[in-house]
Write a protein that holds these residues in place. Sequence first.
Motif, PDB file in Angstrom:
ATOM      1  N   TYR A  79      22.670 -77.046   4.703  1.00  0.00           N
ATOM      2  CA  TYR A  79      21.645 -77.482   5.146  1.00  0.00           C
ATOM      3  C   TYR A  79      21.895 -77.971   6.661  1.00  0.00           C
ATOM      4  N   PHE A  95      14.821 -74.662   6.427  1.00  0.00           N
ATOM      5  CA  PHE A  95      15.640 -75.830   6.506  1.00  0.00           C
ATOM      6  C   PHE A  95      15.251 -76.445   8.217  1.00  0.00           C
ATOM      7  N   ILE A 111      16.270 -79.551  -0.634  1.00  0.00           N
ATOM      8  CA  ILE A 111      17.112 -78.412  -0.213  1.00  0.00           C
ATOM      9  C   ILE A 111      17.127 -77.348  -1.159  1.00  0.00           C
TER      10      ILE A 111
END
Length: 171
Positions: A79, A95, A111
């Motif tokens: 991430y 992201f 996520i």
Amino acid sequence: MDLVTYGTESIVDIANYQLAAEKSIRLYFSKDNPEFTNIFTGYRISEVNAMLSDMMNETDIRSVLVLMAHMEATFRVDYKVRSQKKYSDPISIEFRKIWKRKKQRARLEEILNVWGNINPESKKIIGQLKSIFSFRHWLAHGRYWNIGNEYDFQTVYILTDAVLSNFSFYD
């Protein structure tokens, strides 16, 4: 893309540790242990077996926690890398949107949701991960409420291996 790895500990290393711990515990509770009589005098064999079972279960849970920490680190590093680089894939783009709002404080569930929403074929694995992370939450916070699903080391290892083999992570 490179598969994310951390330090020298891989999931195989974690599995080898688990196996060594299990063998050590079994030896400790066996009559092959030179100290068996000194340690377990006064205990019935059923009590010794119960202690063995409890210790094996606790060791299994500890190794599950290590696998889960490894997997969370994999997702969080990916991430962060995707958020800070200029990759053009859909996951990286999503992201970066989260990173603008939350930086490193993004929740793991956010996520995982990006992965599940962008790669529908990963939704089943993401659902299993969420369940296992709920189990981890239960473990880490006292085990004082009823939990729906409990997971053993082998189940979590298989899922971890599937994630690491089938998801394309950056490091």
